[in-house]
Design an enzyme around this catalytic site. Sequence first.
Site, PDB file in Angstrom:
ATOM      1  N   LYS A  10       2.053  70.726 -43.871  1.00 38.35           N
ATOM      2  CA  LYS A  10       2.939  70.388 -42.746  1.00 38.35           C
ATOM      3  C   LYS A  10       4.090  69.513 -43.236  1.00 38.35           C
ATOM      4  O   LYS A  10       3.870  68.615 -44.056  1.00 38.35           O
ATOM      5  CB  LYS A  10       2.101  69.641 -41.695  1.00 38.35           C
ATOM      6  N   ASP A  53      -3.965  69.127 -39.060  1.00 37.52           N
ATOM      7  CA  ASP A  53      -3.450  70.355 -39.679  1.00 37.52           C
ATOM      8  C   ASP A  53      -2.369  70.086 -40.720  1.00 37.52           C
ATOM      9  O   ASP A  53      -1.420  70.851 -40.843  1.00 37.52           O
ATOM     10  CB  ASP A  53      -2.951  71.325 -38.599  1.00 37.52           C
ATOM     11  N   LYS A 103     -11.709  80.409 -52.114  1.00 39.14           N
ATOM     12  CA  LYS A 103     -12.933  80.816 -51.418  1.00 39.14           C
ATOM     13  C   LYS A 103     -12.688  82.064 -50.571  1.00 39.14           C
ATOM     14  O   LYS A 103     -13.469  83.006 -50.574  1.00 39.14           O
ATOM     15  CB  LYS A 103     -13.366  79.713 -50.445  1.00 39.14           C
ATOM     16  N   LEU A 104     -11.591  82.036 -49.830  1.00 36.89           N
ATOM     17  CA  LEU A 104     -11.289  83.149 -48.927  1.00 36.89           C
ATOM     18  C   LEU A 104     -11.033  84.430 -49.714  1.00 36.89           C
ATOM     19  O   LEU A 104     -11.475  85.509 -49.325  1.00 36.89           O
ATOM     20  CB  LEU A 104     -10.086  82.813 -48.044  1.00 36.89           C
ATOM     21  N   GLU A 150      -7.049  72.908 -41.721  1.00 35.96           N
ATOM     22  CA  GLU A 150      -7.169  73.700 -40.488  1.00 35.96           C
ATOM     23  C   GLU A 150      -7.019  75.183 -40.850  1.00 35.96           C
ATOM     24  O   GLU A 150      -6.033  75.570 -41.463  1.00 35.96           O
ATOM     25  CB  GLU A 150      -6.104  73.316 -39.462  1.00 35.96           C
TER      26      GLU A 150
HETATM   27  P1  0O2 Z   1       3.140  74.020 -36.351  1.00 32.57           P
HETATM   28  O1  0O2 Z   1       4.629  73.973 -36.422  1.00 32.57           O
HETATM   29  O2  0O2 Z   1       2.621  75.435 -36.343  1.00 32.57           O
HETATM   30  O3  0O2 Z   1       2.454  73.189 -37.376  1.00 32.57           O
HETATM   31  P2  0O2 Z   1      -5.378  68.759 -32.837  1.00 32.57           P
HETATM   32  O4  0O2 Z   1      -5.011  69.486 -34.126  1.00 32.57           O
HETATM   33  O5  0O2 Z   1      -6.779  69.014 -32.398  1.00 32.57           O
HETATM   34  O6  0O2 Z   1      -5.010  67.308 -32.888  1.00 32.57           O
HETATM   35  P3  0O2 Z   1      -3.408  70.449 -31.694  1.00 32.57           P
HETATM   36  O7  0O2 Z   1      -2.423  70.245 -32.776  1.00 32.57           O
HETATM   37  O8  0O2 Z   1      -2.852  70.690 -30.310  1.00 32.57           O
HETATM   38  O9  0O2 Z   1      -4.454  69.309 -31.658  1.00 32.57           O
HETATM   39  O10 0O2 Z   1      -4.358  71.611 -32.151  1.00 32.57           O
HETATM   40  P4  0O2 Z   1      -4.378  73.120 -31.821  1.00 32.57           P
HETATM   41  O11 0O2 Z   1      -4.434  73.390 -30.376  1.00 32.57           O
HETATM   42  O12 0O2 Z   1      -5.524  73.600 -32.656  1.00 32.57           O
HETATM   43  O13 0O2 Z   1      -2.967  73.684 -32.344  1.00 32.57           O
HETATM   44  C1  0O2 Z   1      -2.566  73.499 -33.651  1.00 32.57           C
HETATM   45  C2  0O2 Z   1      -1.639  74.584 -34.107  1.00 32.57           C
HETATM   46  O14 0O2 Z   1      -1.929  75.842 -33.469  1.00 32.57           O
HETATM   47  C3  0O2 Z   1      -0.183  74.360 -33.789  1.00 32.57           C
HETATM   48  O15 0O2 Z   1       0.368  73.481 -34.729  1.00 32.57           O
HETATM   49  C4  0O2 Z   1       0.366  75.784 -33.904  1.00 32.57           C
HETATM   50  O16 0O2 Z   1       0.449  76.194 -35.260  1.00 32.57           O
HETATM   51  C5  0O2 Z   1      -0.738  76.582 -33.242  1.00 32.57           C
HETATM   52  N1  0O2 Z   1      -0.506  76.674 -31.782  1.00 32.57           N
HETATM   53  C6  0O2 Z   1      -1.179  76.041 -30.817  1.00 32.57           C
HETATM   54  N2  0O2 Z   1      -0.724  76.378 -29.611  1.00 32.57           N
HETATM   55  C7  0O2 Z   1       0.274  77.260 -29.819  1.00 32.57           C
HETATM   56  C8  0O2 Z   1       1.145  78.007 -28.923  1.00 32.57           C
HETATM   57  O17 0O2 Z   1       1.094  77.909 -27.697  1.00 32.57           O
HETATM   58  N3  0O2 Z   1       2.064  78.837 -29.534  1.00 32.57           N
HETATM   59  C9  0O2 Z   1       2.165  78.978 -30.886  1.00 32.57           C
HETATM   60  N4  0O2 Z   1       3.085  79.822 -31.370  1.00 32.57           N
HETATM   61  N5  0O2 Z   1       1.355  78.280 -31.737  1.00 32.57           N
HETATM   62  C10 0O2 Z   1       0.425  77.447 -31.210  1.00 32.57           C
HETATM   63  P5  0O2 Z   1       1.651  72.624 -34.357  1.00 32.57           P
HETATM   64  O18 0O2 Z   1       1.550  71.320 -35.063  1.00 32.57           O
HETATM   65  O19 0O2 Z   1       1.830  72.517 -32.869  1.00 32.57           O
HETATM   66  O20 0O2 Z   1       2.842  73.451 -34.903  1.00 32.57           O
END
Ligand code: 0O2
Length: 228
Positions: free
Chosen positions: A57, A84, A32-33, A151
């Site tokens: 993941k 995600d 789609k993108l 996500e």
């Molecule tokens: P990884 O290793 O990238 O997979 P929810 O999904 O609503 O239950 P969550 O997971 O806190 O809650 O959602 P959010 O805030 O949307 O963040 C999801 C992802 O965004 C993270 O996945 C990161 O990929 C990215 N992210 C969020 N905050 C940060 C940050 O402060 N720094 C960086 N570099 N990335 C961030 P994961 O599972 O944490 O990690």
Amino acid sequence: MELAGQVNGEGIDSWNTIIFLYNSALKEVGTKLEILNDEFQHVHQYNPIEYIKSRIKSPESIVKKLKRYGYESTIDNMVNYINDIAGIRIVCSFTSDIYRMAEMIGKQNDLTVVSVKDYIKNPKASGYKSYHMLVTVPIFLSDRVVDTKVEIQIRTIAMDFWASLEHKIYYKFEGNAPDYISRDLRDCAEIVSMLDAKMLSLNEAILEARAAQRHDMWKQMPSVGATT
Ligand code: 0O2
């Protein structure tokens, strides 16, 4: 319509089935993108997307996140609480492209936007900036349709550069980085935002200058149908 993990009210107990569904969802959304990007190029002679990355993941990250949320590591919990598992990252040239992409995604009839987190308007305490959309896409199997979560993270190249390095640095400290490192990273996030703003205004200035040039060229051309 069924949600992955709730087929006929029973939990899917097969990891492979779940991963197959998430992989299919990544393919559907990825295509789609690409089509949206190609259409934009076709209509406006411009690509809003620099590149797209997608990933499933890892089981370790899923288990870690479930633990953090206080849930047992079961397939049902994974499907219900980890949003995600299937992730797509769209990296755009300019901040304006991010909102353009988000709008185009939101208008796709067969995608359901479950939630949006705008970490560009409201950056995280870490300095993290990105636009997150949680969507579901129907996966048409031979005997049923399964709505599957993806996500979508949309960000600029500069935001992606910061997030990738910050992720690496924080990973090394397992979330317990010394204060001065967190502070420096937030400062870097500010610099990245300034760079994005500067690039955006530069691009707007270039577009205006080109439009003015085209306008001048038109004015200098002999008018169509004019008799000599
Ligand atoms: P990884 O290793 O990238 O997979 P929810 O999904 O609503 O239950 P969550 O997971 O806190 O809650 O959602 P959010 O805030 O949307 O963040 C999801 C992802 O965004 C993270 O996945 C990161 O990929 C990215 N992210 C969020 N905050 C940060 C940050 O402060 N720094 C960086 N570099 N990335 C961030 P994961 O599972 O944490 O990690």
